[in-house]
Design a protein around this motif. Structure first.
Motif, PDB file in Angstrom:
ATOM      1  N   ILE A   1       0.838  -1.201   0.000  1.00 42.69           N
ATOM      2  CA  ILE A   1       0.000   0.000   0.000  1.00 42.69           C
ATOM      3  C   ILE A   1       0.877   1.257   0.000  1.00 42.69           C
ATOM      4  CG2 ILE A   1      -1.612   1.365   1.395  1.00 42.69           C
ATOM      5  CD1 ILE A   1      -2.880  -1.244   2.320  1.00 42.69           C
ATOM      6  N   SER A   2       1.928   1.249   0.788  1.00 46.16           N
ATOM      7  CA  SER A   2       2.858   2.391   0.823  1.00 46.16           C
ATOM      8  C   SER A   2       3.510   2.589  -0.542  1.00 46.16           C
ATOM      9  CB  SER A   2       3.934   2.161   1.892  1.00 46.16           C
ATOM     10  OG  SER A   2       3.353   2.083   3.174  1.00 46.16           O
ATOM     11  N   LEU A   3       3.816   1.493  -1.220  1.00 47.06           N
ATOM     12  CA  LEU A   3       4.394   1.588  -2.562  1.00 47.06           C
ATOM     13  C   LEU A   3       3.409   2.230  -3.537  1.00 47.06           C
ATOM     14  CD1 LEU A   3       6.676   0.936  -4.575  1.00 47.06           C
ATOM     15  CD2 LEU A   3       5.626  -1.327  -4.879  1.00 47.06           C
ATOM     16  N   ILE A   4       2.132   1.835  -3.442  1.00 48.68           N
ATOM     17  CA  ILE A   4       1.099   2.432  -4.295  1.00 48.68           C
ATOM     18  C   ILE A   4       1.000   3.937  -4.023  1.00 48.68           C
ATOM     19  CG2 ILE A   4      -1.371   2.510  -4.778  1.00 48.68           C
ATOM     20  CD1 ILE A   4      -0.102   0.109  -5.998  1.00 48.68           C
ATOM     21  N   LYS A   5       1.028   4.329  -2.752  1.00 42.22           N
ATOM     22  CA  LYS A   5       0.978   5.754  -2.416  1.00 42.22           C
ATOM     23  C   LYS A   5       2.184   6.503  -2.980  1.00 42.22           C
ATOM     24  CE  LYS A   5      -1.487   5.191   1.999  1.00 42.22           C
ATOM     25  NZ  LYS A   5      -1.368   5.355   3.472  1.00 42.22           N
ATOM     26  N   TYR A   6       3.323   5.833  -2.957  1.00 43.74           N
ATOM     27  CA  TYR A   6       4.566   6.481  -3.407  1.00 43.74           C
ATOM     28  C   TYR A   6       4.533   6.795  -4.899  1.00 43.74           C
ATOM     29  CZ  TYR A   6       9.553   7.150  -4.297  1.00 43.74           C
ATOM     30  OH  TYR A   6      10.755   7.666  -4.701  1.00 43.74           O
ATOM     31  N   VAL A   7       3.935   5.891  -5.696  1.00 43.93           N
ATOM     32  CA  VAL A   7       3.937   6.081  -7.150  1.00 43.93           C
ATOM     33  C   VAL A   7       2.668   6.779  -7.636  1.00 43.93           C
ATOM     34  CG1 VAL A   7       5.389   4.044  -7.468  1.00 43.93           C
ATOM     35  CG2 VAL A   7       2.900   3.810  -7.610  1.00 43.93           C
ATOM     36  N   ALA A   8       1.695   7.012  -6.760  1.00 43.03           N
ATOM     37  CA  ALA A   8       0.425   7.612  -7.183  1.00 43.03           C
ATOM     38  C   ALA A   8       0.591   9.100  -7.462  1.00 43.03           C
ATOM     39  CB  ALA A   8      -0.638   7.403  -6.109  1.00 43.03           C
ATOM     40  N   ASP A   9      -0.261   9.611  -8.337  1.00 43.08           N
ATOM     41  CA  ASP A   9      -0.284  11.040  -8.654  1.00 43.08           C
ATOM     42  C   ASP A   9      -0.658  11.828  -7.399  1.00 43.08           C
ATOM     43  OD1 ASP A   9      -0.604  13.550  -9.684  1.00 43.08           O
ATOM     44  OD2 ASP A   9      -2.477  13.116 -10.743  1.00 43.08           O
ATOM     45  N   PRO A  10       0.222  12.730  -6.922  1.00 36.56           N
ATOM     46  CA  PRO A  10      -0.059  13.438  -5.658  1.00 36.56           C
ATOM     47  C   PRO A  10      -1.208  14.429  -5.744  1.00 36.56           C
ATOM     48  CG  PRO A  10       1.930  14.296  -6.691  1.00 36.56           C
ATOM     49  CD  PRO A  10       1.527  13.102  -7.482  1.00 36.56           C
ATOM     50  N   GLU A  11      -1.655  14.784  -6.943  1.00 38.52           N
ATOM     51  CA  GLU A  11      -2.725  15.761  -7.088  1.00 38.52           C
ATOM     52  C   GLU A  11      -4.106  15.128  -7.036  1.00 38.52           C
ATOM     53  OE1 GLU A  11      -2.324  18.998  -7.173  1.00 38.52           O
ATOM     54  OE2 GLU A  11      -0.136  18.829  -7.035  1.00 38.52           O
ATOM     55  N   GLN A  12      -4.254  13.939  -7.624  1.00 38.38           N
ATOM     56  CA  GLN A  12      -5.578  13.324  -7.723  1.00 38.38           C
ATOM     57  C   GLN A  12      -5.647  11.950  -7.071  1.00 38.38           C
ATOM     58  OE1 GLN A  12      -6.603  13.336 -11.880  1.00 38.38           O
ATOM     59  NE2 GLN A  12      -7.019  15.532 -11.931  1.00 38.38           N
ATOM     60  N   LYS A  13      -4.792  11.037  -7.486  1.00 45.04           N
ATOM     61  CA  LYS A  13      -4.877   9.651  -7.024  1.00 45.04           C
ATOM     62  C   LYS A  13      -4.527   9.499  -5.544  1.00 45.04           C
ATOM     63  CE  LYS A  13      -5.846   7.844 -11.101  1.00 45.04           C
ATOM     64  NZ  LYS A  13      -7.096   7.125 -11.397  1.00 45.04           N
ATOM     65  N   LEU A  14      -3.446  10.144  -5.101  1.00 48.27           N
ATOM     66  CA  LEU A  14      -2.993   9.961  -3.719  1.00 48.27           C
ATOM     67  C   LEU A  14      -4.030  10.409  -2.689  1.00 48.27           C
ATOM     68  CD1 LEU A  14      -0.800   9.075  -1.763  1.00 48.27           C
ATOM     69  CD2 LEU A  14       0.269  11.316  -2.010  1.00 48.27           C
ATOM     70  N   PRO A  15      -4.630  11.620  -2.831  1.00 47.49           N
ATOM     71  CA  PRO A  15      -5.673  11.994  -1.855  1.00 47.49           C
ATOM     72  C   PRO A  15      -6.858  11.030  -1.847  1.00 47.49           C
ATOM     73  CG  PRO A  15      -4.938  13.917  -3.096  1.00 47.49           C
ATOM     74  CD  PRO A  15      -4.331  12.715  -3.759  1.00 47.49           C
ATOM     75  N   ALA A  16      -7.236  10.527  -3.017  1.00 49.52           N
ATOM     76  CA  ALA A  16      -8.355   9.579  -3.084  1.00 49.52           C
ATOM     77  C   ALA A  16      -8.015   8.284  -2.361  1.00 49.52           C
ATOM     78  CB  ALA A  16      -8.709   9.290  -4.543  1.00 49.52           C
ATOM     79  N   ILE A  17      -6.774   7.803  -2.529  1.00 44.02           N
ATOM     80  CA  ILE A  17      -6.353   6.573  -1.866  1.00 44.02           C
ATOM     81  C   ILE A  17      -6.324   6.755  -0.348  1.00 44.02           C
ATOM     82  CG2 ILE A  17      -4.394   5.010  -1.524  1.00 44.02           C
ATOM     83  CD1 ILE A  17      -3.724   5.417  -4.498  1.00 44.02           C
ATOM     84  N   VAL A  18      -5.745   7.853   0.107  1.00 39.31           N
ATOM     85  CA  VAL A  18      -5.616   8.101   1.546  1.00 39.31           C
ATOM     86  C   VAL A  18      -6.991   8.226   2.199  1.00 39.31           C
ATOM     87  CG1 VAL A  18      -4.821   9.756   3.289  1.00 39.31           C
ATOM     88  CG2 VAL A  18      -3.333   9.144   1.366  1.00 39.31           C
ATOM     89  N   PHE A  19      -7.890   9.002   1.581  1.00 41.90           N
ATOM     90  CA  PHE A  19      -9.220   9.189   2.161  1.00 41.90           C
ATOM     91  C   PHE A  19      -9.996   7.876   2.175  1.00 41.90           C
ATOM     92  CE2 PHE A  19     -13.751  10.295   1.931  1.00 41.90           C
ATOM     93  CZ  PHE A  19     -13.852  11.100   3.052  1.00 41.90           C
ATOM     94  N   TRP A  20      -9.884   7.098   1.099  1.00 40.77           N
ATOM     95  CA  TRP A  20     -10.624   5.837   1.022  1.00 40.77           C
ATOM     96  C   TRP A  20     -10.143   4.870   2.085  1.00 40.77           C
ATOM     97  CZ3 TRP A  20     -10.210   0.652   0.446  1.00 40.77           C
ATOM     98  CH2 TRP A  20     -11.363  -0.033   0.047  1.00 40.77           C
TER      99      TRP A  20
END
Length: 353
Positions: free
Chosen positions: A183-202
């Motif tokens: 999961i941390s790896l997914i957060k690391y490579v995710a787009d910080p503008e759109q994908k990362l906030p969606a992943i963290v909130f979910w």
């Protein structure tokens, strides 16, 4: 002999009183749940009068004349009803699963997440958000990886002989840590503008994405898991005995463990796939239930399911109505759960029985 007879009569009366108390508690909890459910339909940024909300709900069953507008109809039927139903169902499922796991492993600190299912489902959802924003795809990925995590835990636990339950817990810790790293790896490579906030909130848990369309798969699967555990509640008490004692009573302990693990895993995986990871519910609620109805699973499991439904519905109402921006559920469950465990530790001194 007279003393033994008197003790036996006293124990029989006590067990009967506990059963009667459990029935009364369950009825009271169901009534409280019905009141809170109606309140959940009414409260929010757009307030609906209780009588009007009741009429809108009743119109699903009876052919009533529509005296309300489209806005009220949409708010009640499309937004609040699905959310309230899923909050109750997920709360009941996680609580029943947590109580069953605590009996299975003989450990009061066990929750439905112990076998790595939440971490696996969380990874699947994060991967789904990274690849596609489609809700059905995200839920499918979460469900698949949640079940895969438990299968991996089971296979790892069979690599070496030893205490089966102890090996299962260790394998669950290993599997959970692995998927947390992914999961941390997914957060690391995710787009910080759109994908990362969606992943963290979910991952922090929320009922905001629940609609009538995407709850169709979740309801039957969670109900299947809950019903399975309720049907097995008569036998879960036997899990506290040794394997030899359980076999002498004619119970196949291996099949019983597999059934309990399978039902609790299904509930947890589906719950995480729908609303993210919600901690503390399956850990706190069974202890509250024990304080009310005792340790007998014939009363404990129904009470845990009812209190869990009430608890998570209340938490969800606070999450969406307390502030302008919705608060993630895991934040609230942790804020309430941690002080409760401090209170319980002070009261019991670590003697959880």
């Amino acid at each position: 002999m007279h003393n033994n007879l008197q003790e036996g009569c006293t124990m029989e009366i006590t067990e009967k009183n506990m059963r009667n108390r459990g029935k009364v508690v369950f009825i009271v909890l169901v009534c409280m749940l019905a009141v809170l459910f109606l309140a959940s339909i009414c409260i929010g940024r757009y307030t609906v009068a209780p009588f009007l909300a009741f009429k809108i709900l009743l119109s699903c069953i009876l052919p009533l004349d529509s005296t309300w507008g489209e806005i009220e109809q949409a708010v009640v039927m499309e937004m609040r009803l699905p959310r309230a139903l899923m909050a109750m169902l997920i709360g009941a499922g996680l609580s029943a699963g947590g109580a069953s796991f605590q009996g299975l492993f003989g450990n009061p600190l066990v929750s439905p997440h112990i076998l790595g299912v939440s971490a696996g489902a969380g990874f699947g959802a994060a991967l789904g958000i990274l690849i596609s924003g489609n809700m059905f795809f995200i839920q499918g990925m979460a469900l698949i990886f949640g079940i895969a995590a438990v299968v991996a835990t089971w296979l790892i636990s069979r690599l070496k002989s030893g205490s089966q339950l102890f090996m299962l817990i260790l394998a669950g810790v290993i599997t959970g840590a692995l998927f947390e790293a992914l999961i941390s790896l997914i957060k690391y490579v995710a787009d910080p503008e759109q994908k990362l906030p969606a992943i963290v909130f979910w991952l922090m848990g929320s009922m905001s994405g629940i609609t009538r369309e995407n709850m169709g798969l979740g309801i039957p699967l969670i109900l299947l898991g809950i019903i399975t555990l309720l049907l097995l509640r008569w036998k879960i008490n036997i899990l506290s005995l040794s394997d030899d004692e359980a076999r002498s009573l004619g119970v196949d302990i291996v099949k019983l463990r597999i059934a309990v693990i399978g039902a609790a895993t299904l509930i947890t995986a589906v719950s995480v796939s729908i609303c993210g990871i919600i901690g503390w519910v399956g850990l706190v609620v069974p202890h509250i239930s024990r304080m009310i109805v005792g340790n007998d699973y014939k009363a404990l499991l129904p009470a845990s399911a009812a209190i869990g439904a009430l608890y998570l519905l209340l938490i969800d109402n606070i999450a969406r109505a307390a502030t302008a921006a919705e608060i993630p559920l895991s934040i609230l469950t942790a804020i309430l759960g941690a002080p409760f465990f401090i209170f319980l530790l002070r009261k019991t001194g670590g003697n959880w029985k």
